[in-house]
Design a protein around this motif. Structure first.
Motif, PDB file in Angstrom:
ATOM      1  N   TRP A  89      -1.124 -12.845  -3.731  1.00 54.94           N
ATOM      2  CA  TRP A  89      -1.574 -12.203  -2.497  1.00 54.94           C
ATOM      3  C   TRP A  89      -0.940 -10.813  -2.344  1.00 54.94           C
ATOM      4  CZ3 TRP A  89      -5.100 -13.725   1.192  1.00 54.94           C
ATOM      5  CH2 TRP A  89      -5.113 -12.990   2.371  1.00 54.94           C
ATOM      6  N   LEU A  90       0.380 -10.736  -2.577  1.00 56.44           N
ATOM      7  CA  LEU A  90       1.064  -9.447  -2.458  1.00 56.44           C
ATOM      8  C   LEU A  90       0.559  -8.442  -3.487  1.00 56.44           C
ATOM      9  CD1 LEU A  90       4.774 -10.393  -1.664  1.00 56.44           C
ATOM     10  CD2 LEU A  90       3.200  -9.066  -0.248  1.00 56.44           C
ATOM     11  N   ALA A  91       0.319  -8.906  -4.708  1.00 53.15           N
ATOM     12  CA  ALA A  91      -0.188  -7.999  -5.743  1.00 53.15           C
ATOM     13  C   ALA A  91      -1.566  -7.460  -5.357  1.00 53.15           C
ATOM     14  CB  ALA A  91      -0.250  -8.721  -7.083  1.00 53.15           C
ATOM     15  N   LEU A  92      -2.423  -8.333  -4.865  1.00 57.25           N
ATOM     16  CA  LEU A  92      -3.748  -7.884  -4.442  1.00 57.25           C
ATOM     17  C   LEU A  92      -3.657  -7.000  -3.203  1.00 57.25           C
ATOM     18  CD1 LEU A  92      -5.834 -11.146  -4.970  1.00 57.25           C
ATOM     19  CD2 LEU A  92      -5.895  -9.057  -6.343  1.00 57.25           C
ATOM     20  N   TRP A  93      -2.749  -7.303  -2.296  1.00 56.30           N
ATOM     21  CA  TRP A  93      -2.570  -6.519  -1.070  1.00 56.30           C
ATOM     22  C   TRP A  93      -2.097  -5.101  -1.401  1.00 56.30           C
ATOM     23  CZ3 TRP A  93       2.288  -5.305   1.533  1.00 56.30           C
ATOM     24  CH2 TRP A  93       2.115  -4.732   2.798  1.00 56.30           C
ATOM     25  N   ARG A  94      -1.123  -5.016  -2.305  1.00 52.84           N
ATOM     26  CA  ARG A  94      -0.625  -3.687  -2.706  1.00 52.84           C
ATOM     27  C   ARG A  94      -1.686  -2.916  -3.480  1.00 52.84           C
ATOM     28  NH1 ARG A  94       4.912  -6.343  -4.254  1.00 52.84           N
ATOM     29  NH2 ARG A  94       5.959  -6.188  -2.232  1.00 52.84           N
ATOM     30  N   ALA A  95      -2.451  -3.615  -4.320  1.00 54.39           N
ATOM     31  CA  ALA A  95      -3.492  -2.946  -5.107  1.00 54.39           C
ATOM     32  C   ALA A  95      -4.643  -2.451  -4.228  1.00 54.39           C
ATOM     33  CB  ALA A  95      -4.025  -3.890  -6.178  1.00 54.39           C
ATOM     34  N   SER A  96      -4.834  -3.091  -3.074  1.00 56.56           N
ATOM     35  CA  SER A  96      -5.940  -2.700  -2.198  1.00 56.56           C
ATOM     36  C   SER A  96      -5.557  -1.627  -1.184  1.00 56.56           C
ATOM     37  CB  SER A  96      -6.481  -3.923  -1.457  1.00 56.56           C
ATOM     38  OG  SER A  96      -5.527  -4.372  -0.516  1.00 56.56           O
ATOM     39  N   GLY A  97      -4.315  -1.170  -1.210  1.00 58.95           N
ATOM     40  CA  GLY A  97      -3.922  -0.091  -0.308  1.00 58.95           C
ATOM     41  C   GLY A  97      -2.993  -0.514   0.810  1.00 58.95           C
ATOM     42  N   SER A  98      -2.514  -1.725   0.807  1.00 63.16           N
ATOM     43  CA  SER A  98      -1.540  -2.245   1.779  1.00 63.16           C
ATOM     44  C   SER A  98      -2.030  -2.150   3.223  1.00 63.16           C
ATOM     45  CB  SER A  98      -0.203  -1.515   1.642  1.00 63.16           C
ATOM     46  OG  SER A  98       0.313  -1.670   0.353  1.00 63.16           O
ATOM     47  N   SER A  99      -3.214  -2.646   3.455  1.00 59.52           N
ATOM     48  CA  SER A  99      -3.742  -2.680   4.822  1.00 59.52           C
ATOM     49  C   SER A  99      -2.910  -3.646   5.660  1.00 59.52           C
ATOM     50  CB  SER A  99      -5.196  -3.137   4.809  1.00 59.52           C
ATOM     51  OG  SER A  99      -5.647  -3.378   6.119  1.00 59.52           O
ATOM     52  N   PRO A 100      -2.488  -3.242   6.866  1.00 59.49           N
ATOM     53  CA  PRO A 100      -1.664  -4.128   7.688  1.00 59.49           C
ATOM     54  C   PRO A 100      -2.386  -5.409   8.115  1.00 59.49           C
ATOM     55  CG  PRO A 100      -2.138  -2.074   8.861  1.00 59.49           C
ATOM     56  CD  PRO A 100      -2.709  -1.947   7.495  1.00 59.49           C
ATOM     57  N   VAL A 101      -3.690  -5.444   8.058  1.00 64.36           N
ATOM     58  CA  VAL A 101      -4.448  -6.638   8.443  1.00 64.36           C
ATOM     59  C   VAL A 101      -4.176  -7.795   7.473  1.00 64.36           C
ATOM     60  CG1 VAL A 101      -6.777  -7.560   8.755  1.00 64.36           C
ATOM     61  CG2 VAL A 101      -6.232  -5.239   9.504  1.00 64.36           C
ATOM     62  N   PHE A 102      -3.954  -7.460   6.198  1.00 60.38           N
ATOM     63  CA  PHE A 102      -3.775  -8.484   5.169  1.00 60.38           C
ATOM     64  C   PHE A 102      -2.316  -8.662   4.751  1.00 60.38           C
ATOM     65  CE2 PHE A 102      -8.147  -6.959   4.595  1.00 60.38           C
ATOM     66  CZ  PHE A 102      -8.824  -8.154   4.789  1.00 60.38           C
ATOM     67  N   ASP A 103      -1.391  -8.175   5.524  1.00 59.71           N
ATOM     68  CA  ASP A 103       0.037  -8.318   5.212  1.00 59.71           C
ATOM     69  C   ASP A 103       0.420  -9.801   5.277  1.00 59.71           C
ATOM     70  OD1 ASP A 103       2.623  -7.722   4.628  1.00 59.71           O
ATOM     71  OD2 ASP A 103       3.072  -6.702   6.527  1.00 59.71           O
TER      72      ASP A 103
END
Length: 152
Positions: A89-103
């Motif tokens: 999840w963190l890898a995908l979150w960081r790769a997608s631009g670190s949107s606060p919605v998906f933190d």
């Protein structure tokens, strides 16, 4: 830490209870054999070891043992599974631009973790029940029929 200790104690008690049930089933088999031989349902040449094995397969607490094995596997693997899920999840979150919605810790993340854990448990139970029914032994009535040469 206390919930993990309580979980371990509960699993240990459940395992001990299952072991006791397997033992009592094994100990009861000679009595069933003697009673069935006395009534003529089972031929006199059937050995105690042969009947005990067949009796354990047909009357042992197999379903409870499968449930216990699944509960133990889930109890042991749920923490590593969640850790691996969070790493992905963190890898995908960081790769997608670190949107606060998906933190991590947000409602979307928490619900996704819940769905992943439920999927893991359902998959494990599906595999276990498929194996259980694929290897399902005959019941005692079928065992007695087979020991009589297929005649009921």
């Amino acid at each position: 830490m206390l919930p993990m200790i309580l979980l371990f104690v509960a699993l240990l008690a459940w395992g001990a209870h299952l072991a006791w049930r397997w033992k009592t089933t094994r100990d009861f088999a000679p009595e069933v054999l003697a009673a069935r031989k006395a009534t003529g349902e089972i031929p006199a040449d059937v050995s105690e070891a042969e009947f005990t094995d067949l009796y354990l397969r047909s009357e042992g607490p197999r379903a409870a043992t499968y449930f216990f094995a699944c509960a133990t596997i889930v109890s042991i693997l749920v923490a590593p599974f969640v850790a691996a899920f969070n790493m992905v999840w963190l890898a995908l979150w960081r790769a997608s631009g670190s949107s606060p919605v998906f933190d991590t810790g947000t409602m979307i993340h928490t619900f996704s973790v819940f769905l992943a854990i439920m999927g893991f448990m359902i998959l494990l139970l599906a595999v276990a029940m498929r194996r259980y029914y694929a290897l399902m032994p005959p019941n005692l009535k079928q065992v007695v029929r087979d020991l009589n040469g297929g005649l009921s």
